[in-house]
Enzyme design. Structure first.
Site, PDB file in Angstrom:
ATOM      1  N   ASP A  19       0.830  -1.208   0.000  1.00 57.46           N
ATOM      2  CA  ASP A  19       0.000   0.000   0.000  1.00 57.46           C
ATOM      3  C   ASP A  19       0.867   1.261   0.000  1.00 57.46           C
ATOM      4  O   ASP A  19       1.964   1.265   0.541  1.00 57.46           O
ATOM      5  CB  ASP A  19      -0.904  -0.031   1.248  1.00 57.46           C
ATOM      6  N   ASN A  67     -10.560  -3.127  -6.052  1.00 52.22           N
ATOM      7  CA  ASN A  67      -9.760  -2.247  -6.914  1.00 52.22           C
ATOM      8  C   ASN A  67     -10.363  -2.053  -8.309  1.00 52.22           C
ATOM      9  O   ASN A  67     -10.035  -1.091  -9.005  1.00 52.22           O
ATOM     10  CB  ASN A  67      -8.320  -2.766  -7.063  1.00 52.22           C
TER      11      ASN A  67
HETATM   12  C1  FPP Z   1      -1.894   0.168  -3.277  1.00 46.35           C
HETATM   13  O1  FPP Z   1      -1.433   1.485  -3.329  1.00 46.35           O
HETATM   14  C2  FPP Z   1      -1.367  -0.598  -4.375  1.00 46.35           C
HETATM   15  C3  FPP Z   1      -2.120  -1.191  -5.340  1.00 46.35           C
HETATM   16  C4  FPP Z   1      -3.584  -1.103  -5.392  1.00 46.35           C
HETATM   17  C5  FPP Z   1      -1.493  -1.944  -6.440  1.00 46.35           C
HETATM   18  C6  FPP Z   1      -0.244  -2.654  -6.095  1.00 46.35           C
HETATM   19  C7  FPP Z   1       0.332  -3.208  -7.316  1.00 46.35           C
HETATM   20  C8  FPP Z   1       1.615  -3.180  -7.685  1.00 46.35           C
HETATM   21  C9  FPP Z   1       2.718  -2.655  -6.867  1.00 46.35           C
HETATM   22  C10 FPP Z   1       1.970  -3.831  -8.961  1.00 46.35           C
HETATM   23  C11 FPP Z   1       1.822  -5.279  -8.736  1.00 46.35           C
HETATM   24  C12 FPP Z   1       2.140  -6.089  -9.858  1.00 46.35           C
HETATM   25  C13 FPP Z   1       2.632  -7.352  -9.755  1.00 46.35           C
HETATM   26  C14 FPP Z   1       2.962  -8.044 -10.983  1.00 46.35           C
HETATM   27  C15 FPP Z   1       2.866  -8.055  -8.485  1.00 46.35           C
HETATM   28  P1  FPP Z   1      -2.512   2.650  -3.450  1.00 46.35           P
HETATM   29  O2  FPP Z   1      -2.643   2.974  -4.889  1.00 46.35           O
HETATM   30  O3  FPP Z   1      -3.765   2.238  -2.764  1.00 46.35           O
HETATM   31  O4  FPP Z   1      -1.793   3.793  -2.673  1.00 46.35           O
HETATM   32  P2  FPP Z   1      -2.504   4.965  -1.844  1.00 46.35           P
HETATM   33  O5  FPP Z   1      -3.227   4.302  -0.707  1.00 46.35           O
HETATM   34  O6  FPP Z   1      -1.351   5.801  -1.403  1.00 46.35           O
HETATM   35  O7  FPP Z   1      -3.412   5.681  -2.803  1.00 46.35           O
END
Ligand code: FPP
Length: 245
Positions: A19, A67
């Site tokens: 996250d 998501n």
């Molecule tokens: C949460 O951060 C992250 C995600 C919803 C996506 C995570 C995915 C990746 C790092 C790529 C994964 C790919 C593979 C192949 C494993 P957020 O966007 O919710 O952050 P925020 O809470 O700061 O908005």
């Protein structure tokens, strides 16, 4: 090789809620997607450390069922990252003996990605090294409800005796049927919740929360989480005295 870690007390299964990508980008006045791209570098770093340490299963929460509700451009970008990863990096994972698995409603992924994912799972099926388990379109409650539905269906058809149902047999209806429960769950970015992740499986999992945002979570932060885990006493409902006796 890894200072301050006892190789005999490593978790078998580590699960991570990655996250903070959006906030990492926002802090740099960049679009959110740049946070996801940077977060991929953390994925690579953590996979490599876990593999070198001999951790058996690494589960990454890459995309939750919820998501799908994000802005379409962000969903597309995450799918693009996943596609690039599956296209370009599975061969290297395979060479390193890593087995790719997935949990979640993966049939909801775009066709091309679904096929790439099945291909990656098939290609690496016989590997005996670490299992890299990707949670994609995953929701913990949906997983439990789907298991209950399947059990009800089998019972109705006379193919499953409800009297046989216990915690162990229930778990065989979950996506994680072949995997041990997570020993350690890490969540980055300072949020203190499970967000529908592995709800059944985390009954006795040690939780580790860090304010570090996912794109900044690299080898040293991961090792610190593992050191913290090794300082804990896992009692599984028993007393300390019982464990020592
Ligand atoms: C949460 O951060 C992250 C995600 C919803 C996506 C995570 C995915 C990746 C790092 C790529 C994964 C790919 C593979 C192949 C494993 P957020 O966007 O919710 O952050 P925020 O809470 O700061 O908005």
């Amino acid at each position: 090789m890894f200072e301050g870690l006892d190789p005999a007390k490593l978790p078998q299964h580590v699960a991570i809620i990655m996250d903070g990508n959006g906030r990492w980008a926002k802090a740099r006045h960049l679009p959110r997607i740049m946070g996801h791209r940077e977060g991929m570098k953390s994925v690579r770093a953590v996979v490599e450390v876990a593999r070198k340490l001999g951790i058996k299963v690494l589960t990454l929460y890459a995309f939750s069922k919820e998501n799908w509700q994000r802005p379409p451009e962000e969903v597309s970008f995450l799918m693009r990252l996943l596609r690039e990863y599956l296209e370009k990096e599975v061969e290297e994972l395979h060479q390193k003996g890593i087995r790719v698995k997935a949990i979640g409603e993966i049939e909801l992924l775009p066709d091309e990605i679904y096929r790439l994912l099945l291909g990656a799972m098939e290609r690496t099926r016989a590997n005996k090294g670490m299992i890299l388990n990707l949670a994609l379109s995953y929701g913990g409650r949906a997983e439990i409800v789907n298991a209950a539905k399947e059990i009800a269906r089998l019972a109705k058809e006379g193919r499953f005796d409800p009297e046989e149902l216990d915690e162990m047999s229930f778990a065989t209806f979950l996506y994680t049927r072949d995997l041990p429960d997570p020993d350690l769950l890490i969540r980055t970015s300072g949020e203190l919740r499970l967000s529908n992740f592995l709800l059944y499986q985390c009954a006795y999992t040690e939780l580790y929360f860090t304010p570090t945002l996912w794109p900044d979570f690299r080898e040293e932060e991961f090792l610190e989480a593992l050191r913290d885990y090794q300082r804990r006493e896992r009692r599984f409902g028993k007393t300390s005295e019982q464990l020592r006796g």
